[in-house]
Scaffold this motif. Structure first.
Motif, mmCIF file in Angstrom:
data_model
loop_
_atom_site.group_PDB
_atom_site.id
_atom_site.type_symbol
_atom_site.label_atom_id
_atom_site.label_comp_id
_atom_site.label_asym_id
_atom_site.label_seq_id
_atom_site.Cartn_x
_atom_site.Cartn_y
_atom_site.Cartn_z
ATOM 1 N N LEU A 161 0.839 -1.201 0.000
ATOM 2 C CA LEU A 161 0.000 0.000 0.000
ATOM 3 C C LEU A 161 0.874 1.252 0.000
ATOM 4 N N LEU A 162 1.879 1.287 0.874
ATOM 5 C CA LEU A 162 2.778 2.434 0.926
ATOM 6 C C LEU A 162 3.485 2.630 -0.415
ATOM 7 N N ASN A 163 3.973 1.553 -0.999
ATOM 8 C CA ASN A 163 4.652 1.658 -2.294
ATOM 9 C C ASN A 163 3.726 2.227 -3.366
ATOM 10 N N ASP A 164 2.463 1.793 -3.323
ATOM 11 C CA ASP A 164 1.489 2.290 -4.301
ATOM 12 C C ASP A 164 1.185 3.778 -4.095
ATOM 13 N N LEU A 165 1.216 4.222 -2.848
ATOM 14 C CA LEU A 165 0.887 5.618 -2.547
ATOM 15 C C LEU A 165 2.016 6.582 -2.889
ATOM 16 N N ARG A 166 3.244 6.123 -2.825
ATOM 17 C CA ARG A 166 4.391 7.032 -2.866
ATOM 18 C C ARG A 166 4.356 8.029 -4.030
ATOM 19 N N ASP A 167 3.973 7.576 -5.205
ATOM 20 C CA ASP A 167 3.991 8.459 -6.382
ATOM 21 C C ASP A 167 2.642 9.109 -6.669
ATOM 22 N N ARG A 168 1.674 8.853 -5.816
ATOM 23 C CA ARG A 168 0.337 9.395 -6.090
ATOM 24 C C ARG A 168 0.189 10.824 -5.574
ATOM 25 N N ARG A 169 -0.385 11.665 -6.410
ATOM 26 C CA ARG A 169 -0.695 13.039 -6.014
ATOM 27 C C ARG A 169 -2.171 13.356 -6.267
ATOM 28 N N ASP A 170 -2.933 12.315 -6.621
ATOM 29 C CA ASP A 170 -4.372 12.509 -6.846
ATOM 30 C C ASP A 170 -5.178 12.261 -5.580
ATOM 31 N N VAL A 171 -4.490 11.878 -4.509
ATOM 32 C CA VAL A 171 -5.126 11.743 -3.194
ATOM 33 C C VAL A 171 -4.126 12.282 -2.176
ATOM 34 N N ASN A 172 -4.638 13.020 -1.188
ATOM 35 C CA ASN A 172 -3.765 13.716 -0.235
ATOM 36 C C ASN A 172 -3.400 12.792 0.923
ATOM 37 N N TRP A 173 -2.427 11.923 0.673
ATOM 38 C CA TRP A 173 -2.092 10.876 1.638
ATOM 39 C C TRP A 173 -0.910 11.256 2.520
ATOM 40 N N ALA A 174 -0.880 10.624 3.689
ATOM 41 C CA ALA A 174 0.302 10.553 4.548
ATOM 42 C C ALA A 174 0.260 9.169 5.172
ATOM 43 N N PHE A 175 1.389 8.677 5.657
ATOM 44 C CA PHE A 175 1.468 7.285 6.130
ATOM 45 C C PHE A 175 2.331 7.263 7.384
ATOM 46 N N VAL A 176 1.810 6.696 8.461
ATOM 47 C CA VAL A 176 2.584 6.582 9.697
ATOM 48 C C VAL A 176 2.854 5.114 10.004
ATOM 49 N N SER A 177 4.109 4.812 10.284
ATOM 50 C CA SER A 177 4.501 3.476 10.725
ATOM 51 C C SER A 177 4.819 3.532 12.212
ATOM 52 N N PRO A 178 4.134 2.734 13.029
ATOM 53 C CA PRO A 178 4.521 2.637 14.435
ATOM 54 C C PRO A 178 5.918 2.017 14.538
ATOM 55 N N PRO A 179 6.554 2.096 15.695
ATOM 56 C CA PRO A 179 7.833 1.416 15.875
ATOM 57 C C PRO A 179 7.624 -0.093 16.009
ATOM 58 N N ALA A 180 8.714 -0.828 16.174
ATOM 59 C CA ALA A 180 8.621 -2.289 16.233
ATOM 60 C C ALA A 180 7.797 -2.765 17.432
ATOM 61 N N LEU A 181 7.879 -2.037 18.537
ATOM 62 C CA LEU A 181 7.174 -2.446 19.757
ATOM 63 C C LEU A 181 6.048 -1.459 20.043
ATOM 64 N N LEU A 182 4.815 -1.903 19.880
ATOM 65 C CA LEU A 182 3.649 -1.032 20.097
ATOM 66 C C LEU A 182 2.840 -1.537 21.284
ATOM 67 N N GLY A 183 2.905 -0.779 22.363
ATOM 68 C CA GLY A 183 2.056 -1.059 23.504
ATOM 69 C C GLY A 183 2.361 -2.351 24.243
ATOM 70 N N VAL A 184 1.473 -2.666 25.160
ATOM 71 C CA VAL A 184 1.691 -3.810 26.049
ATOM 72 C C VAL A 184 1.642 -5.132 25.287
ATOM 73 N N THR A 185 0.939 -5.158 24.163
ATOM 74 C CA THR A 185 0.858 -6.401 23.384
ATOM 75 C C THR A 185 2.217 -6.782 22.803
ATOM 76 N N ALA A 186 3.129 -5.812 22.674
ATOM 77 C CA ALA A 186 4.470 -6.092 22.166
ATOM 78 C C ALA A 186 5.516 -6.035 23.278
ATOM 79 N N GLY A 187 5.045 -6.063 24.514
ATOM 80 C CA GLY A 187 5.970 -6.040 25.636
ATOM 81 C C GLY A 187 6.487 -4.665 25.990
ATOM 82 N N PHE A 188 5.829 -3.632 25.453
ATOM 83 C CA PHE A 188 6.214 -2.265 25.801
ATOM 84 C C PHE A 188 5.245 -1.749 26.862
ATOM 85 N N SER A 189 5.261 -0.453 27.080
ATOM 86 C CA SER A 189 4.448 0.167 28.128
ATOM 87 C C SER A 189 3.112 0.673 27.566
#
Length: 220
Positions: free
Chosen positions: A139-167
């Protein structure tokens, strides 16, 4: 105060984002398959939605920004296919509705750990989440060159919340990155879902990453 829609509003990230935005005084429309799970708040309007329906674009009209935390579920055996179909439908609906800012919440798998090596391609990447992470990468690769939709993309870090052993602590602070996996010394960095929601809400308010991917992590 902005009018903001959150898709996937009852998921792990979606719920936190809905609450953060509502507590900041924004008018939040929470799109979910099961509206009974949407938080009760004066600023939150729960709306049942199927993102693949032909009229979903009409539902996205008139918002200042849309956050897509869409995820068909990590335990879904068809997550790759279902994520791709749903995410593509959301992007096309946002385009048709002329959404000013669509912030897509993706995964950490597409972050780089070395030149031309993404986390998803490393030997230790969990096989059980590969299909979903790979779909988000495409999905990110498909979005990178697109300017017909006003996109932004956020990637969380490797450890997200208590389910990944973080806080799960809400510290109120975070650090920003771009394309590389953020580290905490020798180990991958993490963030609580509450702090991720703060970063997402800040970005939606400022619309700071148009046509860009960014990542965030805890300061500690």
């Amino acid at each position: 105060m902005k009018k903001i829609a959150v898709i996937g509003a009852t998921g792990y990230v979606g719920q936190a984002v809905v609450n953060e935005l509502a507590n900041r005084g924004h008018q939040v429309t929470a799109f979910a398959r099961n509206t009974n799970k949407v938080a009760q708040h004066a600023n939150i309007k729960a709306v049942a939605a199927d993102v693949t329906s032909t009229d979903f674009a009409q539902a996205l009209e008139g918002f200042d920004a849309v956050v897509s935390a869409f995820n068909p579920g990590w335990t879904n055996p068809n997550i790759g296919t279902d994520f791709t179909r749903g995410a593509n439908a959301i992007v096309e609906a946002a385009k048709a509705a002329n959404v000013p800012y669509l912030l897509v919440v993706g995964g950490a798998g597409s972050l780089y750990v070395a030149p031309n090596v993404q986390l998803i391609d490393t030997p230790d990447f969990p096989k059980e989440i590969f299909d979903g992470a790979n779909a988000a990468r495409h999905l990110l690769n498909d979005l990178r060159d697109r300017r017909d939709v006003n996109w932004a993309f956020v990637s969380p870090p490797a450890l997200l919340g208590v389910t990944a052993g973080f806080s799960e602590e809400r510290t109120g602070s975070y650090r920003l990155g771009t394309e590389d996996l953020l580290m905490n010394g020798e180990i991958p960095a993490g963030i609580s879902v509450a702090d991720l929601a703060i970063a997402i809400a800040d970005d939606v308010e400022q619309q700071a990453h148009l046509f860009k991917r960014f990542t965030v992590a805890s300061n500690s």
